[in-house]
Design a protein around this motif. Structure first.
Motif, PDB file in Angstrom:
ATOM      1  N   GLN A 159       0.889  -1.266  -0.151  1.00 32.87           N
ATOM      2  CA  GLN A 159      -0.036  -0.119  -0.096  1.00 32.87           C
ATOM      3  C   GLN A 159       0.639   1.181   0.199  1.00 32.87           C
ATOM      4  OE1 GLN A 159      -3.300   0.032  -0.472  1.00 32.87           O
ATOM      5  NE2 GLN A 159      -3.119  -2.426  -0.569  1.00 32.87           N
ATOM      6  N   ARG A 160       2.038   1.148   0.326  1.00 36.73           N
ATOM      7  CA  ARG A 160       2.910   2.380   0.309  1.00 36.73           C
ATOM      8  C   ARG A 160       3.723   2.475  -0.881  1.00 36.73           C
ATOM      9  NH1 ARG A 160       5.896   1.740   6.114  1.00 36.73           N
ATOM     10  NH2 ARG A 160       6.817   3.762   5.309  1.00 36.73           N
ATOM     11  N   GLU A 161       4.371   3.733  -1.278  1.00 33.56           N
ATOM     12  CA  GLU A 161       4.861   4.180  -2.457  1.00 33.56           C
ATOM     13  C   GLU A 161       6.587   3.897  -2.112  1.00 33.56           C
ATOM     14  OE1 GLU A 161       3.564   4.371  -5.322  1.00 33.56           O
ATOM     15  OE2 GLU A 161       1.656   3.974  -4.099  1.00 33.56           O
ATOM     16  N   LYS A 162       7.072   3.834  -3.240  1.00 32.98           N
ATOM     17  CA  LYS A 162       8.676   3.568  -3.203  1.00 32.98           C
ATOM     18  C   LYS A 162       9.356   4.780  -2.584  1.00 32.98           C
ATOM     19  CE  LYS A 162      12.673   2.785  -6.337  1.00 32.98           C
ATOM     20  NZ  LYS A 162      12.692   2.535  -7.783  1.00 32.98           N
ATOM     21  N   SER A 163       8.729   6.265  -2.783  1.00 32.86           N
ATOM     22  CA  SER A 163       9.443   7.256  -2.122  1.00 32.86           C
ATOM     23  C   SER A 163       9.168   7.408  -0.635  1.00 32.86           C
ATOM     24  CB  SER A 163       8.714   8.505  -2.848  1.00 32.86           C
ATOM     25  OG  SER A 163       7.233   8.414  -2.382  1.00 32.86           O
ATOM     26  N   GLU A 164       8.344   6.419  -0.002  1.00 39.50           N
ATOM     27  CA  GLU A 164       8.330   6.445   1.490  1.00 39.50           C
ATOM     28  C   GLU A 164       9.252   5.816   2.351  1.00 39.50           C
ATOM     29  OE1 GLU A 164       4.061   5.709   2.561  1.00 39.50           O
ATOM     30  OE2 GLU A 164       3.742   5.706   0.501  1.00 39.50           O
ATOM     31  N   PHE A 165      10.169   5.121   1.478  1.00 43.48           N
ATOM     32  CA  PHE A 165      11.279   4.481   2.125  1.00 43.48           C
ATOM     33  C   PHE A 165      12.566   4.715   2.056  1.00 43.48           C
ATOM     34  CE2 PHE A 165       7.823   1.431   1.177  1.00 43.48           C
ATOM     35  CZ  PHE A 165       7.569   0.859   2.463  1.00 43.48           C
ATOM     36  N   ASP A 166      13.651   4.472   3.060  1.00 45.75           N
ATOM     37  CA  ASP A 166      14.828   4.772   3.067  1.00 45.75           C
ATOM     38  C   ASP A 166      15.679   4.103   2.010  1.00 45.75           C
ATOM     39  OD1 ASP A 166      14.702   6.280   5.725  1.00 45.75           O
ATOM     40  OD2 ASP A 166      14.250   4.397   6.372  1.00 45.75           O
ATOM     41  N   ILE A 167      16.634   4.926   1.319  1.00 44.43           N
ATOM     42  CA  ILE A 167      17.695   4.208   0.422  1.00 44.43           C
ATOM     43  C   ILE A 167      18.953   4.497   1.307  1.00 44.43           C
ATOM     44  CG2 ILE A 167      18.911   4.462  -1.700  1.00 44.43           C
ATOM     45  CD1 ILE A 167      16.472   5.314  -3.030  1.00 44.43           C
ATOM     46  N   PHE A 168      19.554   3.396   1.658  1.00 44.35           N
ATOM     47  CA  PHE A 168      20.600   3.322   2.546  1.00 44.35           C
ATOM     48  C   PHE A 168      22.132   3.042   1.640  1.00 44.35           C
ATOM     49  CE2 PHE A 168      24.099   1.026   4.592  1.00 44.35           C
ATOM     50  CZ  PHE A 168      24.266   1.633   5.601  1.00 44.35           C
ATOM     51  N   SER A 169      22.987   4.196   1.933  1.00 42.28           N
ATOM     52  CA  SER A 169      24.119   4.093   0.799  1.00 42.28           C
ATOM     53  C   SER A 169      25.417   4.633   1.617  1.00 42.28           C
ATOM     54  CB  SER A 169      24.114   4.670  -0.292  1.00 42.28           C
ATOM     55  OG  SER A 169      23.839   6.146   0.067  1.00 42.28           O
ATOM     56  N   PHE A 170      26.722   4.337   1.111  1.00 40.81           N
ATOM     57  CA  PHE A 170      27.780   4.805   1.827  1.00 40.81           C
ATOM     58  C   PHE A 170      28.371   6.027   1.142  1.00 40.81           C
ATOM     59  CE2 PHE A 170      27.641   0.169   2.879  1.00 40.81           C
ATOM     60  CZ  PHE A 170      27.558   0.296   4.256  1.00 40.81           C
ATOM     61  N   LYS A 171      28.958   6.945   2.025  1.00 38.58           N
ATOM     62  CA  LYS A 171      29.532   8.155   1.294  1.00 38.58           C
ATOM     63  C   LYS A 171      31.148   7.549   0.810  1.00 38.58           C
ATOM     64  CE  LYS A 171      27.833  11.699   4.678  1.00 38.58           C
ATOM     65  NZ  LYS A 171      28.304  12.876   5.359  1.00 38.58           N
ATOM     66  N   LYS A 172      31.370   8.284  -0.359  1.00 39.53           N
ATOM     67  CA  LYS A 172      32.670   7.812  -0.837  1.00 39.53           C
ATOM     68  C   LYS A 172      33.748   8.768  -0.595  1.00 39.53           C
ATOM     69  CE  LYS A 172      29.855   6.781  -5.120  1.00 39.53           C
ATOM     70  NZ  LYS A 172      29.700   7.059  -6.809  1.00 39.53           N
ATOM     71  N   PRO A 173      34.958   8.224  -0.500  1.00 38.81           N
ATOM     72  CA  PRO A 173      35.467   6.767  -1.000  1.00 38.81           C
ATOM     73  C   PRO A 173      35.011   5.675   0.054  1.00 38.81           C
ATOM     74  CG  PRO A 173      37.402   8.073  -0.054  1.00 38.81           C
ATOM     75  CD  PRO A 173      36.031   8.977  -0.310  1.00 38.81           C
ATOM     76  N   ILE A 174      34.819   4.546  -0.457  1.00 36.03           N
ATOM     77  CA  ILE A 174      34.159   3.611   0.542  1.00 36.03           C
ATOM     78  C   ILE A 174      35.498   2.665   0.946  1.00 36.03           C
ATOM     79  CG2 ILE A 174      32.419   1.888   0.817  1.00 36.03           C
ATOM     80  CD1 ILE A 174      31.305   3.001  -1.807  1.00 36.03           C
ATOM     81  N   GLU A 175      35.528   2.625   2.279  1.00 38.74           N
ATOM     82  CA  GLU A 175      36.480   1.549   2.800  1.00 38.74           C
ATOM     83  C   GLU A 175      35.830   0.586   3.434  1.00 38.74           C
ATOM     84  OE1 GLU A 175      40.188   2.680   5.956  1.00 38.74           O
ATOM     85  OE2 GLU A 175      38.214   2.322   6.969  1.00 38.74           O
ATOM     86  N   MET A 176      36.169  -0.717   3.103  1.00 36.13           N
ATOM     87  CA  MET A 176      36.031  -1.832   3.784  1.00 36.13           C
ATOM     88  C   MET A 176      37.228  -2.624   4.421  1.00 36.13           C
ATOM     89  SD  MET A 176      33.860  -5.318   2.335  1.00 36.13           S
ATOM     90  CE  MET A 176      35.250  -5.667   1.182  1.00 36.13           C
TER      91      MET A 176
END
Length: 278
Positions: free
Chosen positions: A206-223
């Motif tokens: 019932q909810r739209e894509k825009s209602e949710f969080d997109i989780f990402s990492f700031k660049k540069p990415i260190e693992m």
């Protein structure tokens, strides 16, 4: 009239109710709890109605969910088997409305967490990305961000919910059990959980894509990956871009998260050779 949603489900096993030990999720074991898994999965799929679903079996060899489930749910395309590219996230693209992590568990080293691990229970002792301790939900959510697909729902034990909700607060969550030790948990009553799974799925579409969080990492990415022993660090140190930090730790830094993600998968595959060399 709104269109049917398109949903990407990444399936794991350890975070489901009725599960406490590795034998419960091992297809070769007489204790294998496939029926418990299917009860929970069916409840969730029922709630998704006529949504277009890609169900990606991502536990162990990826052959836990029987193909017959597509007779009951003809709107499901089932991805089975391994090894495949992007393993737990195979098939994700920009066309999906949201991601569901089903049966997920806490990251390695989490106190009182049932079967805690991060991608490899035998090889990886700890894993950080940009200084944050990782679990599989966060690692995979960031991969979804490459295609602008948010996390809509996470189904798993209380520990993975506690870890992930801090960074993905708008997702819907279903707690399957209270983990109280590496091989112990307090299970929710079956009827209560199955009802909630179906209701959460109904709420999701019932909810739209825009209602949710997109989780990402700031660049540069260190693992940074800390392995269970020096042999595994020896093996992965020959990978391009990988820097050895100490006996058990390696580091890779890159602007492209896809490179980081694929490096982690490659490390787990390479470490499988350690069993032959030990």
């Amino acid at each position: 009239m709104s269109r049917n949603k398109k949903i990407f489900i990444s399936f794991d096993f350890e975070g489901l109710a009725g599960i406490t030990n590795w034998s419960d999720v091992d297809k070769r074991s007489t204790d294998y709890k496939r029926e418990y898994m299917l009860k929970q999965l069916r409840a969730f799929l029922n709630g998704l109605g006529n949504s277009e679903i890609l169900l990606v079996d991502s536990h162990a060899s990826g052959d836990n969910i029987p193909w017959e489930i597509t007779s009951e749910f003809p709107n499901v395309n089932l991805v089975s088997g391994g090894i495949r590219r992007y393993y737990m996230m195979y098939g994700i693209d920009e066309s999906f409305d949201y991601i569901v992590f089903f049966g997920y568990h806490a990251g390695i080293g989490t106190e009182s967490a049932n079967m805690d691990h991060t991608y490899s229970s035998s090889s990886i002792h700890n894993l950080w990305i940009n200084g944050l301790e990782m679990n599989e939900a966060l690692i995979n959510a960031a991969f979804g961000s490459l295609y602008n697909v948010p996390v809509g729902c996470i189904v798993g034990d209380d520990k993975v919910v506690q870890q992930t909700k801090k960074y993905i607060p708008k997702a819907l969550y279903s707690v399957t059990k209270e983990s109280i030790g590496r091989h112990s948990a307090v299970m929710r009553p079956m009827k209560d959980l199955l009802t909630e799974l179906e209701e959460n799925a109904k709420a999701l579409i019932q909810r739209e894509k825009s209602e949710f969080d997109i989780f990402s990492f700031k660049k540069p990415i260190e693992m940074i990956v800390e392995f269970s022993d020096t042999l595994r660090a020896d093996l992965v140190s020959s990978m391009p871009l990988v820097e050895r930090l100490d006996g058990r730790k390696v580091r890779i830094i890159h602007e492209d998260y896809k490179v980081i993600f694929e490096a982690l998968l490659a490390m787990t595959y390479i470490c499988a050779a350690a069993k032959l060399l030990s």
